[in-house]
Design a protein around this motif. Structure first.
Motif, PDB file in Angstrom:
ATOM      1  N   LEU A 129       0.810  -1.215   0.000  1.00 53.98           N
ATOM      2  CA  LEU A 129       0.000   0.000   0.000  1.00 53.98           C
ATOM      3  C   LEU A 129       0.843   1.265   0.000  1.00 53.98           C
ATOM      4  O   LEU A 129       0.576   2.217  -0.724  1.00 53.98           O
ATOM      5  N   TYR A 130       1.836   1.304   0.874  1.00 54.90           N
ATOM      6  CA  TYR A 130       2.528   2.563   1.142  1.00 54.90           C
ATOM      7  C   TYR A 130       4.013   2.490   0.829  1.00 54.90           C
ATOM      8  O   TYR A 130       4.800   3.171   1.475  1.00 54.90           O
ATOM      9  N   ALA A 131       4.396   1.635  -0.072  1.00 52.74           N
ATOM     10  CA  ALA A 131       5.820   1.490  -0.403  1.00 52.74           C
ATOM     11  C   ALA A 131       6.655   1.256   0.854  1.00 52.74           C
ATOM     12  O   ALA A 131       7.769   1.757   0.972  1.00 52.74           O
ATOM     13  N   GLY A 132       6.075   0.533   1.810  1.00 54.87           N
ATOM     14  CA  GLY A 132       6.843   0.133   2.994  1.00 54.87           C
ATOM     15  C   GLY A 132       6.605   0.963   4.225  1.00 54.87           C
ATOM     16  O   GLY A 132       7.015   0.592   5.320  1.00 54.87           O
ATOM     17  N   GLN A 133       5.919   2.097   4.075  1.00 57.96           N
ATOM     18  CA  GLN A 133       5.745   2.963   5.238  1.00 57.96           C
ATOM     19  C   GLN A 133       4.619   2.449   6.144  1.00 57.96           C
ATOM     20  O   GLN A 133       3.700   1.770   5.707  1.00 57.96           O
ATOM     21  N   THR A 135       3.040   4.836   7.849  1.00 56.41           N
ATOM     22  CA  THR A 135       2.333   6.123   7.897  1.00 56.41           C
ATOM     23  C   THR A 135       2.205   6.667   9.316  1.00 56.41           C
ATOM     24  O   THR A 135       1.303   7.425   9.619  1.00 56.41           O
ATOM     25  N   ILE A 136       3.080   6.225  10.207  1.00 64.45           N
ATOM     26  CA  ILE A 136       3.191   6.861  11.504  1.00 64.45           C
ATOM     27  C   ILE A 136       4.477   7.692  11.430  1.00 64.45           C
ATOM     28  O   ILE A 136       5.561   7.120  11.245  1.00 64.45           O
ATOM     29  N   PRO A 137       4.404   9.014  11.519  1.00 64.97           N
ATOM     30  CA  PRO A 137       5.564   9.856  11.204  1.00 64.97           C
ATOM     31  C   PRO A 137       6.871   9.427  11.877  1.00 64.97           C
ATOM     32  O   PRO A 137       7.886   9.267  11.203  1.00 64.97           O
ATOM     33  N   ASP A 140       8.141   6.221  10.406  1.00 62.65           N
ATOM     34  CA  ASP A 140       8.568   6.414   9.019  1.00 62.65           C
ATOM     35  C   ASP A 140       9.926   7.110   8.951  1.00 62.65           C
ATOM     36  O   ASP A 140      10.707   6.887   8.008  1.00 62.65           O
ATOM     37  N   LEU A 143      12.319   4.427   9.075  1.00 66.96           N
ATOM     38  CA  LEU A 143      12.401   3.775   7.770  1.00 66.96           C
ATOM     39  C   LEU A 143      13.323   4.564   6.835  1.00 66.96           C
ATOM     40  O   LEU A 143      14.218   4.003   6.189  1.00 66.96           O
ATOM     41  N   ALA A 144      13.107   5.886   6.792  1.00 64.58           N
ATOM     42  CA  ALA A 144      13.909   6.735   5.907  1.00 64.58           C
ATOM     43  C   ALA A 144      15.393   6.615   6.257  1.00 64.58           C
ATOM     44  O   ALA A 144      16.244   6.452   5.379  1.00 64.58           O
ATOM     45  N   LEU A 147      16.712   3.197   5.148  1.00 68.73           N
ATOM     46  CA  LEU A 147      16.866   3.100   3.693  1.00 68.73           C
ATOM     47  C   LEU A 147      18.095   3.875   3.239  1.00 68.73           C
ATOM     48  O   LEU A 147      18.853   3.431   2.374  1.00 68.73           O
ATOM     49  N   LYS A 148      18.299   5.038   3.837  1.00 65.90           N
ATOM     50  CA  LYS A 148      19.472   5.835   3.490  1.00 65.90           C
ATOM     51  C   LYS A 148      20.759   5.098   3.821  1.00 65.90           C
ATOM     52  O   LYS A 148      21.774   5.270   3.169  1.00 65.90           O
ATOM     53  N   MET A 153      15.004  -3.058   1.771  1.00 73.27           N
ATOM     54  CA  MET A 153      13.658  -2.529   1.881  1.00 73.27           C
ATOM     55  C   MET A 153      12.781  -3.274   2.885  1.00 73.27           C
ATOM     56  O   MET A 153      12.133  -2.684   3.743  1.00 73.27           O
TER      57      MET A 153
ATOM     58  N   LEU D  77       3.189  12.467   3.670  1.00 80.60           N
ATOM     59  CA  LEU D  77       4.178  11.609   4.314  1.00 80.60           C
ATOM     60  C   LEU D  77       4.873  10.720   3.272  1.00 80.60           C
ATOM     61  O   LEU D  77       6.091  10.531   3.309  1.00 80.60           O
ATOM     62  N   LEU D  78       4.062  10.208   2.320  1.00 77.85           N
ATOM     63  CA  LEU D  78       4.635   9.372   1.257  1.00 77.85           C
ATOM     64  C   LEU D  78       5.639  10.172   0.434  1.00 77.85           C
ATOM     65  O   LEU D  78       6.752   9.711   0.169  1.00 77.85           O
ATOM     66  N   GLN D  82       9.391   8.850   0.638  1.00 78.72           N
ATOM     67  CA  GLN D  82       9.868   8.188  -0.584  1.00 78.72           C
ATOM     68  C   GLN D  82      10.764   9.129  -1.389  1.00 78.72           C
ATOM     69  O   GLN D  82      11.794   8.708  -1.908  1.00 78.72           O
ATOM     70  N   ALA D  85      14.020   8.993   0.573  1.00 81.50           N
ATOM     71  CA  ALA D  85      14.767   7.775   0.914  1.00 81.50           C
ATOM     72  C   ALA D  85      14.476   6.559   0.044  1.00 81.50           C
ATOM     73  O   ALA D  85      14.997   5.491   0.311  1.00 81.50           O
TER      74      ALA D  85
END
Lengths: 210, 274, 269, 259
Positions: A129-133, A135-137, A140, A143-144, A147-148, A153, D77-78, D82, D85
């Protein structure tokens, strides 16, 4: 294996009527957390309690319908996750069958099981749905960062979801077992729908003096 | 004629307890009677209804000794659901009796007959008739939860009536209602009584019991303390002491009127005028 | 000496659902037992919720026991107004009756010794001493109601609000409640009883406030309130049995309460 | 005031009149195709069709604010996460030093957002035009146990009731001195006093409700007549099959390399 006993259906009217109550507890538990501005969802207390009290089917169906109703009213994106709520209810039902709600080590086991079910179950949906997120700031952000740092993933997505579930499920399970501990004795076995284990005598429900 | 309800030597205790909540009850309720059941808190009044409905054995389990016959059938030889077409039971709290699954008053009343598989035309007729009997026809398209407590309790009554019960068991049906709601419920019950329905009613409002019931049973510690006409039972010293009596009895006693003391408004007016 | 003062209080729920319109409610009560009666929807519960700040007036002032409510939080007001709601199940959550009754005073951070004394006292006066260790939900509804009354007592507040305390109570319990109200009045508290039960009002409350459709129709001695049969019916209520009987027997003035009835009949003979 | 929890809006459009299963199929198929579709253009096409249907059902004005309320924060947020990252990021779109946003990630975010938009609009299309009771009834007529139907319908009613109870409980506990505002610890400590009374009283009520239901014959397995006649037509049945057939077509198209 005796675990399957927990899934043998014995639906009494009492068990049926308990399911909507568990669904309502899911909703109200979440609404109170929101109104108190707590940084947690706490939206599956009824599901877990239902599982503990009445076995996997009551917990599972309660969780499943909680999600379906919320997707039909306030949050359509909740629908796919109803499967996870179903599994959470099953997990609590198995924990209840094994008597985990009765002692602190069991609470930890129940917490870990619910945590694993929620985090492992949600990750594929998050990826789709969310490319892995999640959606909890805050999660997420994790996650960022991962990924960096070139973390794969799927692992990053799991870490994202798990970071949100770890505390939420701990508090959810704790609240549910505290509720169970605080029930009048007559309620503890009243709703049980699963076949009792061999080593526990079947107690029959009683009523308040009236 | 078969009795509506017969209890012979009935003792009952809830599971995991040792005290018998009913402790030797013998009673025969004739068809068409309106029996009032009175007693202090914890005298076993609700349990009396649960036992007669079969809920004590089927729902609470526990231990039942003695015989209970409901409309000619031994209570343990039928399930509550099977009995539900002939015996109706009204509980204290009007809110817990709404099925919770219906959005209109008339659909709510239809719930019972539909569970029993009656055909739609018959269900419709039964619903209209039952709503008429309790005076809710005007509100048939409202949502059940938009009704007042008193209206809701009459809705619960209509839901039972739609199944054409011969015997009604009422467990303190007015305890959560205000005076207006109480009056309306009693009026509906009076009409049913006149139509020949047998009523067994647990009730705290002793003035109403004296006014409405043909016969009163006073319970104390699970036993029958007195059984007879309201005038007789409420003039019993033990009943007055352990259960209480309509206020007129106390007034007449304090004034020093000769007994038997009046138990209803009408008789009180006459007695005090004399 | 606790007192309670409302000055031109108006109130509307969100969405402009007006309960008390202009010129607003003005009311002054002193220590003693006062009944608050009126038909369903008259605004009785709204009025009591204004007293402890659960609801805030649109305009006007409310002073409870010398303290302006507007300047206090609800939690602070809890020490001034003990409140037993109509449905006990809306508040019971502890595992024992004792802890339930102690919840309020503990939340107010009172010293442990004071809490212990207040709880013991409250339980005793509500006939619950034997049940201190019982789970509240192992009690029947009438007794659960007593637990909430005990909770309101344990707050040791100068003002106590009881919402429909006699609902579902048997004859003996009503007698106990009457004695309790009297003892609170004797210790100079202001007890406000929201009720439909005029038999109880006749016995236990010296003053009555009649509220109909958001307007105060009457404030004064209970005796004179019940003399106005029309007003009582307008408020959706029935006269107490003794009063009805007295009327039917042609007594003047109309007796209110058993004592008054007996005096009336005594003087007639 | 509506008493059951539902966002159903009275109406007389073709969608309102359609059989619940027709709408249910439409919703599921639209969501499936939205996720199968390989490119943003295709997803947007699905979204446009759904928007058209929402307009046809005359619920678009209710839909827009609700949908945006859900979609906007998620999309934002997306885009941030995205764009910043996503592992595929190569081309800087918006330079911000170490926090630059990249074109590839933004594209991934937009596609995801468009798909979620399809999910939201397809679901709302069903919920706005279908009475939950009708959906449950339709399922019971196709063999869903009446007990399960009861659970769904009574849950829809018990939730708003419980939220009302929760408000009363909040009043009662605050009147006893419970603080519900202040530090996180203080607020967290208010949680159980607010939740537990509801749990306990609900469980107590469960017992009485179960008895009251049995007294009304609940749980009997006899033949039951249909409560509501839900009109279903041959055209609708054909339409349902057609919609279902679109899914394998979409899958096939994707594997055939459509973009």
């Amino acid at each position: 294996m005796g675990l399957l006993n927990a899934f043998k259906l014995r639906f009494s009217t009492l068990g049926i009527v308990l399911i909507p109550v568990c669904i309502a507890i899911d909703w109200v538990g979440h609404a109170i957390a929101t109104s108190l501005k707590l940084p947690l969802f706490l939206d599956s207390i009824g599901t877990i309690l239902g599982g503990i009290l009445a076995g996997p089917w009551v917990g599972g169906i309660a969780g499943f319908i909680t999600n379906l109703i919320s997707s039909g009213t306030v949050d359509p994106v909740a629908a796919p996750y109803s499967v996870i709520s179903l599994l959470l209810g099953f997990a609590a039902g198995i924990g209840g069958y094994l008597g985990w709600h009765k002692h602190p080590p069991g609470w930890v086991a129940l917490w870990l099981l619910c945590f694993l079910v929620a985090s492992l179950g949600s990750t594929p949906f998050n990826v789709a749905l969310y490319a892995g997120q999640s959606t909890i700031p805050y999660s997420d952000a994790l996650l960022a960062a991962l990924l960096k740092a070139h973390v794969p993933m799927w692992i990053a997505a799991y870490a994202d979801e798990a970071s949100a579930d770890l505390l939420d499920k701990a508090v959810t399970v704790l609240v549910a077992v505290l509720i169970y501990q605080g029930l009048p004795r007559r309620f503890r076995s009243l709703f049980r729908l699963y076949e009792p284990r061999d080593d526990e005598p079947e107690t029959t429900p009683a009523l308040s003096r009236s | 004629m078969t009795a509506a309800l017969t209890m012979r030597g009935v003792r009952y205790r809830y599971p995991d307890t040792t005290d018998y909540v009913l402790d030797g009850i013998d009673i025969v309720v004739q068809p068409g009677e309106w029996l009032g059941v009175v007693g202090a808190t914890n005298a076993g009044k609700s349990t009396f209804c649960y036992a007669a409905m079969g809920l004590a054995t089927e729902f609470f389990h526990g231990r039942l000794i003695g015989e209970i016959e409901v409309l000619g059938t031994e209570v343990r030889r039928q399930t509550v659901i099977e009995r539900s077409t002939r015996v109706g039971m009204l509980f204290q709290n009007p809110f817990t009796q709404v099925s919770g699954a219906r959005e209109r008053v008339d659909d709510e009343v239809a719930f019972g007959p539909e569970n029993h598989g009656l055909e739609p035309a018959l269900v419709k007729a039964r619903v209209a008739e039952a709503l008429q009997q309790v005076g809710l026809s005007e509100l048939r398209d409202r949502h059940p939860l938009d009704l007042s407590g008193g209206q809701l309790q009459r809705l619960a009554l209509a839901s039972l009536l739609a199944m054409h019960p011969e015997l009604l068991l009422l467990d303190e049906p007015t305890s959560q209602l205000d005076p207006g709601g109480t009056k309306e419920l009693f009026e509906a019950l009076s009409r049913l009584h006149a139509a020949g329905v047998t009523i067994v009613m647990v009730e705290q409002k002793l003035e109403a019991v004296a006014e409405l019931c043909d016969r009163v049973v006073a319970l104390a510690q699970g036993r029958i303390l007195a059984d007879g006409t309201p005038a007789r039972v409420f003039n019993d010293a033990a009943v007055q002491q352990q259960v209480g009596a309509p206020i007129y009895v106390r007034l007449a006693e304090s004034v020093g009127l000769p007994s038997p003391w009046p138990t209803t408004f009408e008789t009180a007016v006459r007695a005090f005028n004399a | 000496m606790p007192d309670l003062r409302l000055e031109q209080v108006t109130f509307a729920y969100p969405g402009d659902v007006r309960v008390f319109g202009p010129p607003g409610l003005t009311l002054e009560l002193k220590a003693g037992a006062t009944a608050l009666v009126g038909e369903n929807g008259a605004g009785k519960t709204t009025l009591t919720k204004l007293l402890n700040g659960l609801l805030r007036p649109t305009t006007g002032n409310i002073v409870v026991a010398g303290q302006p409510v507007a300047e206090r939080t609800v939690a602070q007001m809890a020490a001034l107004v003990g409140y037993a709601f109509q449905n006990p199940d809306d508040q019971l959550f502890q595992r024992t009756v004792y802890d339930e009754v102690a919840f309020g005073p503990r939340a107010m951070k009172r010293p442990a010794e004071r809490v212990a004394v207040a709880v013991k006292n409250a339980l005793e006066r509500c006939g619950l001493s034997q049940e201190a260790k019982t789970h509240p939900h192992d009690l029947g509804l009438p007794d659960r109601k007593w637990v909430t009354i005990a909770s309101a007592l344990a707050a040791e507040s100068p003002v106590v609000v009881l919402d429909e305390p006699t609902l579902g109570q048997d004859w003996a319990a009503k007698g106990r409640l009457k004695a309790l109200v009297k003892s609170m009045v004797d210790s100079d508290r202001l007890v406000l009883i929201v009720t439909h039960d005029l038999d109880f009002v006749a016995e236990a409350c010296s003053r009555t406030v009649v509220l109909t459709r958001g307007v105060i129709r009457y404030v004064g001695p209970t005796i004179s309130a019940f003399a106005d049969e029309g007003m009582i019916h307008e408020a959706g209520l029935d006269l107490p049995s003794t009063t009805r009987l007295g009327l039917a027997l042609g007594f003047q003035p109309v007796p209110v309460g058993e004592g008054a009835f007996l005096r009336a009949i005594g003087s007639k003979r | 005031m509506p008493r059951g929890l539902s966002i159903y809006a009275e109406g007389n459009s073709a969608l309102h009149r359609a059989h619940p299963f027709t709408k249910g199929t439409l919703t599921l198929v639209a969501i499936a195709i939205g996720f199968i579709a390989p490119s943003l253009a295709w997803v947007i096409a699905v979204a446009v069709i759904l928007l058209g249907l929402l307009t046809l059902a005359d619920v678009i004005r209710r839909f827009v604010p609700v949908a945006l309320g859900i979609l906007l924060p998620i999309t934002l947020l997306l885009l941030i996460v995205q764009g910043f990252a996503n592992p595929a990021n190569r081309t800087v779109f918006f330079p911000l030093g170490p926090l630059s946003l990249y074109r590839e990630g933004l594209a991934v975010a937009l596609l995801a957002a468009a798909r979620i938009f399809c999910l939201i609009s397809a679901t709302f299309l069903l919920s706005f035009t279908t009475r939950p009771a009708d959906l449950a009834e339709a399922m019971m007529q196709r063999g869903l146990s009446p007990r399960f139907g009861y659970v769904v319908q009574s849950a829809l009613q018990i939730i708003p009731q419980s939220l009302e109870s929760a408000a009363r409980i909040r009043d009662a506990q605050r009147a006893r001195g419970l603080e519900t505002e202040g530090s996180l610890l203080l607020r967290a400590r208010a949680y159980l006093p607010l939740l537990l009374p509801l749990v306990l009283s609900s469980l107590v009520a469960t017992q009485e409700r179960a008895m009251a239901l049995e007294v009304r014959g609940f749980g009997l397995s006899v033949h039951r007549y249909r409560r509501v006649v839900l009109p279903d037509t041959g055209v609708q049945r054909a339409l349902r099959w057609f919609l279902v057939a679109l899914v394998p077509l979409a899958i096939g198209a994707r594997f055939a390399g459509w973009r």
